[in-house]
Scaffold this motif. Sequence first.
Motif, PDB file in Angstrom:
ATOM      1  N   VAL A 108       2.324  -9.058 -16.636  1.00 45.57           N
ATOM      2  CA  VAL A 108       1.576  -7.806 -16.565  1.00 45.57           C
ATOM      3  C   VAL A 108       2.475  -6.697 -16.032  1.00 45.57           C
ATOM      4  CG1 VAL A 108      -0.623  -8.965 -16.136  1.00 45.57           C
ATOM      5  CG2 VAL A 108       0.772  -8.191 -14.203  1.00 45.57           C
ATOM      6  N   SER A 109       2.107  -5.473 -16.320  1.00 44.51           N
ATOM      7  CA  SER A 109       2.863  -4.334 -15.815  1.00 44.51           C
ATOM      8  C   SER A 109       2.285  -3.905 -14.469  1.00 44.51           C
ATOM      9  CB  SER A 109       2.764  -3.180 -16.795  1.00 44.51           C
ATOM     10  OG  SER A 109       1.443  -2.690 -16.787  1.00 44.51           O
ATOM     11  N   LEU A 110       2.992  -2.994 -13.811  1.00 42.87           N
ATOM     12  CA  LEU A 110       2.469  -2.466 -12.560  1.00 42.87           C
ATOM     13  C   LEU A 110       1.119  -1.802 -12.775  1.00 42.87           C
ATOM     14  CD1 LEU A 110       2.615  -1.699  -9.589  1.00 42.87           C
ATOM     15  CD2 LEU A 110       4.010   0.272 -10.228  1.00 42.87           C
ATOM     16  N   SER A 111       0.945  -1.123 -13.900  1.00 44.79           N
ATOM     17  CA  SER A 111      -0.315  -0.420 -14.049  1.00 44.79           C
ATOM     18  C   SER A 111      -1.447  -1.396 -14.370  1.00 44.79           C
ATOM     19  CB  SER A 111      -0.203   0.719 -15.052  1.00 44.79           C
ATOM     20  OG  SER A 111      -0.140   0.233 -16.354  1.00 44.79           O
ATOM     21  N   ASP A 112      -1.139  -2.467 -15.071  1.00 41.62           N
ATOM     22  CA  ASP A 112      -2.123  -3.542 -15.214  1.00 41.62           C
ATOM     23  C   ASP A 112      -2.540  -4.038 -13.831  1.00 41.62           C
ATOM     24  OD1 ASP A 112      -1.859  -3.488 -17.967  1.00 41.62           O
ATOM     25  OD2 ASP A 112      -0.342  -5.072 -18.012  1.00 41.62           O
ATOM     26  N   ASP A 122       0.822  -1.203   0.000  1.00 46.50           N
ATOM     27  CA  ASP A 122       0.000   0.000   0.000  1.00 46.50           C
ATOM     28  C   ASP A 122       0.859   1.257   0.000  1.00 46.50           C
ATOM     29  OD1 ASP A 122      -2.609   1.400   0.405  1.00 46.50           O
ATOM     30  OD2 ASP A 122      -1.566   2.044   2.224  1.00 46.50           O
ATOM     31  N   THR A 123       1.898   1.234   0.796  1.00 47.37           N
ATOM     32  CA  THR A 123       2.787   2.393   0.858  1.00 47.37           C
ATOM     33  C   THR A 123       3.444   2.647  -0.496  1.00 47.37           C
ATOM     34  OG1 THR A 123       3.256   1.859   3.158  1.00 47.37           O
ATOM     35  CG2 THR A 123       4.746   3.398   2.076  1.00 47.37           C
ATOM     36  N   ALA A 124       3.904   1.588  -1.127  1.00 44.52           N
ATOM     37  CA  ALA A 124       4.544   1.738  -2.427  1.00 44.52           C
ATOM     38  C   ALA A 124       3.560   2.321  -3.438  1.00 44.52           C
ATOM     39  CB  ALA A 124       5.071   0.391  -2.914  1.00 44.52           C
ATOM     40  N   LEU A 125       2.328   1.835  -3.417  1.00 49.74           N
ATOM     41  CA  LEU A 125       1.347   2.333  -4.367  1.00 49.74           C
ATOM     42  C   LEU A 125       1.004   3.795  -4.106  1.00 49.74           C
ATOM     43  CD1 LEU A 125      -0.979  -0.781  -4.772  1.00 49.74           C
ATOM     44  CD2 LEU A 125       0.920  -0.026  -6.210  1.00 49.74           C
ATOM     45  N   ARG A 126       0.981   4.170  -2.851  1.00 52.37           N
ATOM     46  CA  ARG A 126       0.759   5.572  -2.524  1.00 52.37           C
ATOM     47  C   ARG A 126       1.875   6.438  -3.069  1.00 52.37           C
ATOM     48  NH1 ARG A 126      -3.133   6.307   1.894  1.00 52.37           N
ATOM     49  NH2 ARG A 126      -3.313   4.188   2.699  1.00 52.37           N
ATOM     50  N   LEU A 154      11.002   2.439  -8.066  1.00 49.90           N
ATOM     51  CA  LEU A 154       9.956   1.513  -7.635  1.00 49.90           C
ATOM     52  C   LEU A 154       9.224   0.882  -8.815  1.00 49.90           C
ATOM     53  CD1 LEU A 154       7.964   2.913  -4.605  1.00 49.90           C
ATOM     54  CD2 LEU A 154       9.423   0.918  -4.811  1.00 49.90           C
ATOM     55  N   VAL A 155       8.792   1.736  -9.721  1.00 51.08           N
ATOM     56  CA  VAL A 155       8.034   1.239 -10.862  1.00 51.08           C
ATOM     57  C   VAL A 155       8.853   0.225 -11.639  1.00 51.08           C
ATOM     58  CG1 VAL A 155       7.011   1.893 -13.075  1.00 51.08           C
ATOM     59  CG2 VAL A 155       6.581   3.260 -11.048  1.00 51.08           C
ATOM     60  N   LYS A 156      10.120   0.508 -11.811  1.00 54.52           N
ATOM     61  CA  LYS A 156      10.960  -0.434 -12.543  1.00 54.52           C
ATOM     62  C   LYS A 156      10.979  -1.789 -11.857  1.00 54.52           C
ATOM     63  CE  LYS A 156      13.950   2.899 -14.765  1.00 54.52           C
ATOM     64  NZ  LYS A 156      15.025   3.836 -14.389  1.00 54.52           N
ATOM     65  N   ARG A 157      11.114  -1.785 -10.557  1.00 58.52           N
ATOM     66  CA  ARG A 157      11.181  -3.066  -9.849  1.00 58.52           C
ATOM     67  C   ARG A 157       9.879  -3.831  -9.940  1.00 58.52           C
ATOM     68  NH1 ARG A 157      14.799  -3.139  -4.513  1.00 58.52           N
ATOM     69  NH2 ARG A 157      14.132  -5.291  -4.714  1.00 58.52           N
ATOM     70  N   PHE A 158       8.771  -3.130  -9.778  1.00 62.99           N
ATOM     71  CA  PHE A 158       7.484  -3.809  -9.874  1.00 62.99           C
ATOM     72  C   PHE A 158       7.252  -4.338 -11.291  1.00 62.99           C
ATOM     73  CE2 PHE A 158       6.458  -1.757  -5.850  1.00 62.99           C
ATOM     74  CZ  PHE A 158       5.693  -2.725  -5.230  1.00 62.99           C
ATOM     75  N   ASP A 159       7.548  -3.510 -12.267  1.00 58.76           N
ATOM     76  CA  ASP A 159       7.341  -3.939 -13.643  1.00 58.76           C
ATOM     77  C   ASP A 159       8.165  -5.182 -13.947  1.00 58.76           C
ATOM     78  OD1 ASP A 159       5.398  -2.222 -14.491  1.00 58.76           O
ATOM     79  OD2 ASP A 159       6.762  -0.776 -15.395  1.00 58.76           O
ATOM     80  N   ALA A 160       9.407  -5.157 -13.523  1.00 54.97           N
ATOM     81  CA  ALA A 160      10.280  -6.296 -13.799  1.00 54.97           C
ATOM     82  C   ALA A 160       9.725  -7.559 -13.155  1.00 54.97           C
ATOM     83  CB  ALA A 160      11.695  -6.013 -13.299  1.00 54.97           C
ATOM     84  N   GLY A 161       9.398  -7.481 -11.872  1.00 55.01           N
ATOM     85  CA  GLY A 161       8.923  -8.653 -11.150  1.00 55.01           C
ATOM     86  C   GLY A 161       7.594  -9.159 -11.667  1.00 55.01           C
ATOM     87  N   THR A 183       3.223 -11.855  -5.306  1.00 58.64           N
ATOM     88  CA  THR A 183       4.452 -11.323  -5.886  1.00 58.64           C
ATOM     89  C   THR A 183       4.639  -9.859  -5.518  1.00 58.64           C
ATOM     90  OG1 THR A 183       4.263 -12.804  -7.785  1.00 58.64           O
ATOM     91  CG2 THR A 183       5.711 -10.908  -8.028  1.00 58.64           C
ATOM     92  N   ALA A 184       3.585  -9.095  -5.694  1.00 61.96           N
ATOM     93  CA  ALA A 184       3.669  -7.657  -5.447  1.00 61.96           C
ATOM     94  C   ALA A 184       4.016  -7.365  -3.993  1.00 61.96           C
ATOM     95  CB  ALA A 184       2.362  -6.982  -5.823  1.00 61.96           C
ATOM     96  N   ARG A 185       3.413  -8.115  -3.090  1.00 63.31           N
ATOM     97  CA  ARG A 185       3.713  -7.889  -1.667  1.00 63.31           C
ATOM     98  C   ARG A 185       5.169  -8.203  -1.383  1.00 63.31           C
ATOM     99  NH1 ARG A 185      -2.031  -8.204   0.268  1.00 63.31           N
ATOM    100  NH2 ARG A 185      -2.509 -10.397  -0.098  1.00 63.31           N
ATOM    101  N   GLN A 186       5.648  -9.256  -2.025  1.00 70.48           N
ATOM    102  CA  GLN A 186       7.041  -9.619  -1.833  1.00 70.48           C
ATOM    103  C   GLN A 186       7.959  -8.503  -2.320  1.00 70.48           C
ATOM    104  OE1 GLN A 186       8.199 -12.498  -0.252  1.00 70.48           O
ATOM    105  NE2 GLN A 186       9.946 -11.095  -0.282  1.00 70.48           N
ATOM    106  N   ILE A 187       7.649  -7.988  -3.495  1.00 72.33           N
ATOM    107  CA  ILE A 187       8.479  -6.919  -4.044  1.00 72.33           C
ATOM    108  C   ILE A 187       8.459  -5.703  -3.134  1.00 72.33           C
ATOM    109  CG2 ILE A 187       8.791  -5.314  -5.975  1.00 72.33           C
ATOM    110  CD1 ILE A 187       7.531  -7.497  -7.771  1.00 72.33           C
ATOM    111  N   ALA A 188       7.266  -5.339  -2.687  1.00 68.98           N
ATOM    112  CA  ALA A 188       7.150  -4.174  -1.814  1.00 68.98           C
ATOM    113  C   ALA A 188       7.996  -4.368  -0.568  1.00 68.98           C
ATOM    114  CB  ALA A 188       5.693  -3.935  -1.453  1.00 68.98           C
ATOM    115  N   THR A 189       7.915  -5.553  -0.018  1.00 72.05           N
ATOM    116  CA  THR A 189       8.701  -5.831   1.174  1.00 72.05           C
ATOM    117  C   THR A 189      10.193  -5.717   0.877  1.00 72.05           C
ATOM    118  OG1 THR A 189       6.981  -7.343   1.908  1.00 72.05           O
ATOM    119  CG2 THR A 189       9.125  -7.524   2.979  1.00 72.05           C
ATOM    120  N   ASP A 190      10.602  -6.308  -0.230  1.00 72.86           N
ATOM    121  CA  ASP A 190      12.014  -6.268  -0.611  1.00 72.86           C
ATOM    122  C   ASP A 190      12.493  -4.845  -0.819  1.00 72.86           C
ATOM    123  OD1 ASP A 190      11.835  -8.958  -0.602  1.00 72.86           O
ATOM    124  OD2 ASP A 190      12.097  -9.244  -2.769  1.00 72.86           O
ATOM    125  N   VAL A 191      11.630  -4.033  -1.391  1.00 71.31           N
ATOM    126  CA  VAL A 191      12.027  -2.675  -1.704  1.00 71.31           C
ATOM    127  C   VAL A 191      12.345  -1.907  -0.431  1.00 71.31           C
ATOM    128  CG1 VAL A 191      11.086  -0.448  -2.413  1.00 71.31           C
ATOM    129  CG2 VAL A 191      10.915  -2.414  -3.934  1.00 71.31           C
TER     130      VAL A 191
END
Lengths: 169, 169
Positions: free
Chosen positions: B57-61, A31-35, B43-50, B135-143
């Motif tokens: 899918v992309s982060l915006s998808d 959520d924080t990242a998306l914000r 951030l966007v790059k990391r999410f998009d890659a993962g 996946t997304a939660r994992q990436i957020a945590t890693d970030v």
Amino acid sequence: MTDPQTDPQTSPQTDAQADPQTDPPGPDPLDTALRLVRAQATLVKRFDAGLSGLHGVSLSDFTMLLRLSEAPGGRMRRVDLAEALGLTASGVTRGLAPLERIGLVTREAAPRDARVAYAALTPTGRERLSEMLTTARQIATDVFTPTQWPPNDLTTLATLLTPLTGPRR
Amino acid sequence: MTDPQTDPQTSPQTDAQADPQTDPPGPDPLDTALRLVRAQATLVKRFDAGLSGLHGVSLSDFTMLLRLSEAPGGRMRRVDLAEALGLTASGVTRGLAPLERIGLVTREAAPRDARVAYAALTPTGRERLSEMLTTARQIATDVFTPTQWPPNDLTTLATLLTPLTGPRR
DNA sequence: AGGCTATACTTGAGTGCTCAAGGAGGTGGC
DNA sequence: GCCACCTCCTTGAGCACTCAAGTATAGCCT
């Protein structure tokens, strides 16, 4: 708004790490990242609007000029500029082109290495940049003002953000 | 190579600005804003890659699907989705198209108003989203992990960011 | 009924970036 | 002197968004 039937529950994955203490509305990293992503989109829009209205440049034009101005002599190898901005070399080529066309930046050859082309701020560029700077500072101030944080929080935000700004910088 | 030609101005914050009273070396709002922009790009790059690596899918998808999943019945008017995501209606049309093509989302007509088309998550969409979520939660945590903030700071960041996330939300 | 205005959505053109491929120049081994 | 390889930069194609214009429907006012 909160949905009764939807929550696509996370598969029983182990990511809910053993956490002995309660954190129901705990800090959600996703959520924080998306914000953060959202906040940036808003910011960019405001800067673009303000800068293009008054000076005919975009935020990314402005940041290019700003980085150049911070380099010794106001000039940098294009590849270093890319690195400093977190862009590709290609992005720099395309971004600099219109700034060269309107005379804010010039291309300079390197004396010893014909592969490299410097990007250099022109006197006009420097002048125009200093006008842009006052606009940009105003916008930045306006953006943070209605938050009514104490100035400390601004520092906090900057500090928290720094480790996220990328590989180096 | 670094040849500090005499070049006064161009410190990050000294020149220009007819600022009658100088703030003490306080926090620089412009610098903070630029940091935020930079952080987001990373951030966007990391999410998009993962996300694209594992789920195509992309982060915006992903954020589109996520918002849909939070709506009652997993469906929303496209215009409301745009609003919720901070996009234009046009952006939603274009962003949803590929998701419809691969069967994660369908278009549904509204019973009373022929102008509106709902976007609705399909069962497949829901399933795939729940995989993406882990996946997304994992990436957020890693970030955020290498920052070594206490969990409190994550909350602080989220709180500081919220008022910046735009007109409404 | 007709007409006016507002809303929901799509589409064409343009922007600003990306990646991948390519040209031109520099460098070291032999 | 030559050849393989590396670096710097540009270019073509593509992607994700924007704004402006266009289509279709809705609803209100007379």
